[in-house]
Scaffold this motif. Structure first.
Motif, PDB file in Angstrom:
ATOM      1  N   LYS A 147       0.371 -31.530 -21.531  1.00 47.30           N
ATOM      2  CA  LYS A 147       0.908 -30.478 -20.509  1.00 47.30           C
ATOM      3  C   LYS A 147       0.541 -28.967 -21.984  1.00 47.30           C
ATOM      4  O   LYS A 147       0.885 -29.034 -22.633  1.00 47.30           O
ATOM      5  CB  LYS A 147       2.177 -30.781 -20.528  1.00 47.30           C
ATOM      6  CG  LYS A 147       2.863 -31.708 -19.634  1.00 47.30           C
ATOM      7  CD  LYS A 147       4.116 -32.281 -19.705  1.00 47.30           C
ATOM      8  CE  LYS A 147       4.496 -33.076 -18.702  1.00 47.30           C
ATOM      9  NZ  LYS A 147       5.739 -33.667 -18.349  1.00 47.30           N
ATOM     10  N   GLU A 148       0.126 -28.062 -20.892  1.00 52.30           N
ATOM     11  CA  GLU A 148       0.068 -26.688 -21.525  1.00 52.30           C
ATOM     12  C   GLU A 148       1.627 -26.092 -22.578  1.00 52.30           C
ATOM     13  O   GLU A 148       2.787 -25.578 -21.555  1.00 52.30           O
ATOM     14  CB  GLU A 148      -0.589 -25.886 -20.083  1.00 52.30           C
ATOM     15  CG  GLU A 148      -1.795 -26.243 -19.864  1.00 52.30           C
ATOM     16  CD  GLU A 148      -2.436 -24.942 -21.336  1.00 52.30           C
ATOM     17  OE1 GLU A 148      -2.316 -24.990 -22.368  1.00 52.30           O
ATOM     18  OE2 GLU A 148      -3.955 -26.087 -21.140  1.00 52.30           O
ATOM     19  N   PRO A 149       1.157 -25.432 -23.197  1.00 54.69           N
ATOM     20  CA  PRO A 149       2.263 -25.203 -23.938  1.00 54.69           C
ATOM     21  C   PRO A 149       3.229 -23.785 -23.744  1.00 54.69           C
ATOM     22  O   PRO A 149       2.224 -23.529 -23.003  1.00 54.69           O
ATOM     23  CB  PRO A 149       2.427 -25.170 -25.511  1.00 54.69           C
ATOM     24  CG  PRO A 149       0.662 -24.578 -25.849  1.00 54.69           C
ATOM     25  CD  PRO A 149       0.138 -25.671 -25.033  1.00 54.69           C
ATOM     26  N   ASP A 150       4.163 -23.375 -23.674  1.00 51.15           N
ATOM     27  CA  ASP A 150       4.442 -22.192 -23.381  1.00 51.15           C
ATOM     28  C   ASP A 150       4.287 -21.045 -24.370  1.00 51.15           C
ATOM     29  O   ASP A 150       3.787 -21.478 -25.131  1.00 51.15           O
ATOM     30  CB  ASP A 150       6.661 -22.174 -23.619  1.00 51.15           C
ATOM     31  CG  ASP A 150       6.982 -23.363 -22.703  1.00 51.15           C
ATOM     32  OD1 ASP A 150       6.317 -22.973 -21.212  1.00 51.15           O
ATOM     33  OD2 ASP A 150       8.064 -23.493 -22.560  1.00 51.15           O
ATOM     34  N   HIS A 151       3.923 -20.208 -23.273  1.00 51.47           N
ATOM     35  CA  HIS A 151       3.222 -19.243 -24.033  1.00 51.47           C
ATOM     36  C   HIS A 151       4.426 -18.248 -25.162  1.00 51.47           C
ATOM     37  O   HIS A 151       5.816 -18.131 -25.087  1.00 51.47           O
ATOM     38  CB  HIS A 151       2.833 -17.910 -23.085  1.00 51.47           C
ATOM     39  CG  HIS A 151       1.417 -18.308 -22.779  1.00 51.47           C
ATOM     40  ND1 HIS A 151       0.255 -17.992 -23.535  1.00 51.47           N
ATOM     41  CD2 HIS A 151       1.654 -18.765 -20.902  1.00 51.47           C
ATOM     42  CE1 HIS A 151      -0.388 -18.516 -22.117  1.00 51.47           C
ATOM     43  NE2 HIS A 151       0.433 -18.478 -21.768  1.00 51.47           N
ATOM     44  N   ASP A 152       3.462 -17.711 -26.262  1.00 44.07           N
ATOM     45  CA  ASP A 152       4.940 -17.130 -26.569  1.00 44.07           C
ATOM     46  C   ASP A 152       4.794 -16.157 -26.712  1.00 44.07           C
ATOM     47  O   ASP A 152       4.043 -15.094 -26.539  1.00 44.07           O
ATOM     48  CB  ASP A 152       4.524 -17.388 -28.272  1.00 44.07           C
ATOM     49  CG  ASP A 152       3.953 -18.556 -29.116  1.00 44.07           C
ATOM     50  OD1 ASP A 152       5.713 -19.809 -28.922  1.00 44.07           O
ATOM     51  OD2 ASP A 152       3.713 -19.003 -29.419  1.00 44.07           O
ATOM     52  N   LEU A 153       5.391 -15.003 -26.208  1.00 44.18           N
ATOM     53  CA  LEU A 153       6.478 -13.917 -25.890  1.00 44.18           C
ATOM     54  C   LEU A 153       7.460 -13.316 -25.593  1.00 44.18           C
ATOM     55  O   LEU A 153       8.290 -14.099 -26.409  1.00 44.18           O
ATOM     56  CB  LEU A 153       6.436 -13.739 -24.026  1.00 44.18           C
ATOM     57  CG  LEU A 153       7.100 -14.774 -22.932  1.00 44.18           C
ATOM     58  CD1 LEU A 153       8.491 -14.161 -23.002  1.00 44.18           C
ATOM     59  CD2 LEU A 153       6.368 -15.333 -21.909  1.00 44.18           C
ATOM     60  N   GLN A 154       7.635 -12.087 -25.745  1.00 40.48           N
ATOM     61  CA  GLN A 154       8.785 -11.340 -26.103  1.00 40.48           C
ATOM     62  C   GLN A 154       9.493 -10.667 -25.362  1.00 40.48           C
ATOM     63  O   GLN A 154       8.214 -10.274 -23.951  1.00 40.48           O
ATOM     64  CB  GLN A 154       9.200 -10.010 -27.344  1.00 40.48           C
ATOM     65  CG  GLN A 154       9.077 -11.326 -28.816  1.00 40.48           C
ATOM     66  CD  GLN A 154       8.311 -10.278 -30.396  1.00 40.48           C
ATOM     67  OE1 GLN A 154       8.525  -9.397 -29.991  1.00 40.48           O
ATOM     68  NE2 GLN A 154       9.002 -10.513 -31.157  1.00 40.48           N
ATOM     69  N   LEU A 155      10.091 -10.198 -24.976  1.00 40.34           N
ATOM     70  CA  LEU A 155      10.563  -9.568 -23.688  1.00 40.34           C
ATOM     71  C   LEU A 155      10.453  -8.228 -23.995  1.00 40.34           C
ATOM     72  O   LEU A 155      11.057  -8.192 -25.227  1.00 40.34           O
ATOM     73  CB  LEU A 155      12.363  -9.973 -22.609  1.00 40.34           C
ATOM     74  CG  LEU A 155      12.792 -11.234 -22.768  1.00 40.34           C
ATOM     75  CD1 LEU A 155      14.525 -11.955 -23.038  1.00 40.34           C
ATOM     76  CD2 LEU A 155      12.703 -11.483 -21.354  1.00 40.34           C
TER      77      LEU A 155
END
Length: 419
Positions: free
Chosen positions: A352-360
């Motif tokens: 499963k592809e991991p969640d992207h590291d992002l900021q709001l």
């Protein structure tokens, strides 16, 4: 007198004839020796090459021709089987060919054919080598080199083969051809992050990244809701104490009420029968009217069906367009399947592809001094190894739940100790 004596002797020597329609005479009184002898002779003839009556003179007799003069040197004593010795007096019967000899002769023929083919191939190669002026042999200095290294260079041995030969003392097993084909294409070890995940992204790139993550989160929520719907129970259908007591008391105090209900029901049934009988009695006029009405309805239905069938001619363009759209969808799916990367199944769990590291948008800061890094380097490298099929995808180990509670009990020897 003499004639009578002769007749008596003939009668004595004449075999007794018994009835053959009785089963007890078959084994005891009737002799079958003549038939058995005849069958034995027939079998012997078949074993020794067939009956003599059916054979030609060429097969029975052969003329010996001595091309070379007979020498006085004694030949070596040929070994002969006992079967050949028995059959040797019967010169007319040829020796039986066994299956093993036939198979041996066939193998020898195949071997000769292979040798002829190999010789022809070697001749062609030698002719090609003679015609070509390019030198294919590489000169090797045999005397000044280590024999082990020389052997490795000549036979193109890999480092693994060298290691196995040194440690185990055996040559490396040849790898099958399907192992040389990579099941999954080589991926880049370190993927470049999405432009929206930078410390100072553009508005479009950041919004695109947020949109992707939003879609993924929606899919996760939908999957959870689906599970909840499947597991959920309607509280109105759950049995309570009141419903249980009502079920137990059903049918206890209904004796008086049932009598009244039965009387009312009998009256209703009688009225219904009267009404039905009145309805059944139809006049000829009403029947004709009903028949005319049914005929009109039938004609209307047929007219409407004909109109729909005629109208399909005008909708031919739409039908053809639908067919074209369907074909295009199928082609698109086939193209997607061909370009889709199929991962080899290394374990029971799927990657499963991991969640992207992002900021709001509220968390983004304009300067690097105020930047807070997201994600974990070790986790990122671990997922990269899984994506490239170097490590199989796994799940976190969960301890198995106990079916029954653990019961603790003091031993009698410990209980007896008094402090």
């Amino acid at each position: 007198m003499a004639l009578k004596m002769v007749i008596a002797d003939v009668k004595k020597n004449k075999p007794v004839r018994w009835n053959k329609n009785k089963k007890k005479n078959w084994r005891k009184k009737i002799s079958v020796s003549a038939i058995e002898d005849a069958l034995d002779k027939k079998r012997l003839a078949e074993r020794t090459g067939g009956p003599l009556d059916e054979k030609l003179d060429k097969e029975l007799f052969s003329i010996e021709k001595h091309t070379s003069p007979v020498s006085n040197v004694k030949r070596k004593r040929e070994r002969c089987l006992m079967v050949d010795k028995i059959i040797s007096p019967n010169i007319c019967i040829p020796k039986s060919i066994s299956k093993s000899n036939v198979a041996k002769i066939r193998r020898q023929k195949q071997r000769r054919e292979k040798i002829i083919e190999l010789k022809a191939c070697s001749k062609q190669k030698s002719n090609k080598a003679a015609t070509s002026n390019v030198v294919t042999d590489i000169p090797l200095d045999i005397w000044s080199r280590d024999p082990v290294n020389l052997r490795n260079d000549v036979f193109h041995q890999t480092e693994i083969a060298k290691h196995t030969n040194n440690v185990i003392g055996k040559a490396q097993v040849k790898r099958p051809d399907h192992l040389l084909k990579r099941p999954y294409p080589d991926n880049v070890a370190v993927n470049v992050a999405h432009p929206g995940a930078s410390y100072n992204p553009s508005l479009d790139a950041h919004q695109e990244l947020l949109r992707k993550e939003n879609k993924r989160e929606i899919l996760k929520i939908r999957a959870e809701e689906k599970i909840e719907r499947a597991v959920s129970v309607d509280p109105t259908k759950i049995a309570t104490v009141e419903t249980a007591s009502a079920e137990l008391l059903e049918g206890l105090f209904d004796g008086v009420e049932n009598k009244e209900e039965n009387e009312n029901s009998d009256q209703d049934e009688a009225m219904e029968l009267i009404v039905c009988n009145a309805k059944r009695q139809k006049t000829l006029k009403t029947r004709k009217k009903e028949a005319i009405r049914k005929q009109e309805l039938r004609e209307k239905e047929t007219e409407w069906a004909d109109k729909l069938r005629e109208n399909q001619v005008f909708s031919a363009k739409g039908i053809l367009k639908e067919i074209r759209d369907k074909d295009e969808k199928i082609k698109h799916k086939m193209a997607m399947k061909s370009t889709r990367i199929i991962r080899p199944t290394l374990s029971a769990t799927k990657y499963k592809e991991p969640d992207h590291d992002l900021q709001l948008s509220t968390e983004i800061k304009g300067s690097l001094r105020k930047l807070k890094p997201e994600g974990d380097i070790l986790f990122d490298r671990y997922k990269s190894l899984q994506r490239r099929c170097i490590i199989e995808p796994r799940q976190k180990f969960k301890a198995p739940r106990r079916k029954y509670r653990v019961k603790y009990q003091e031993k009698r020897s410990f209980r007896e100790i008094e402090l």
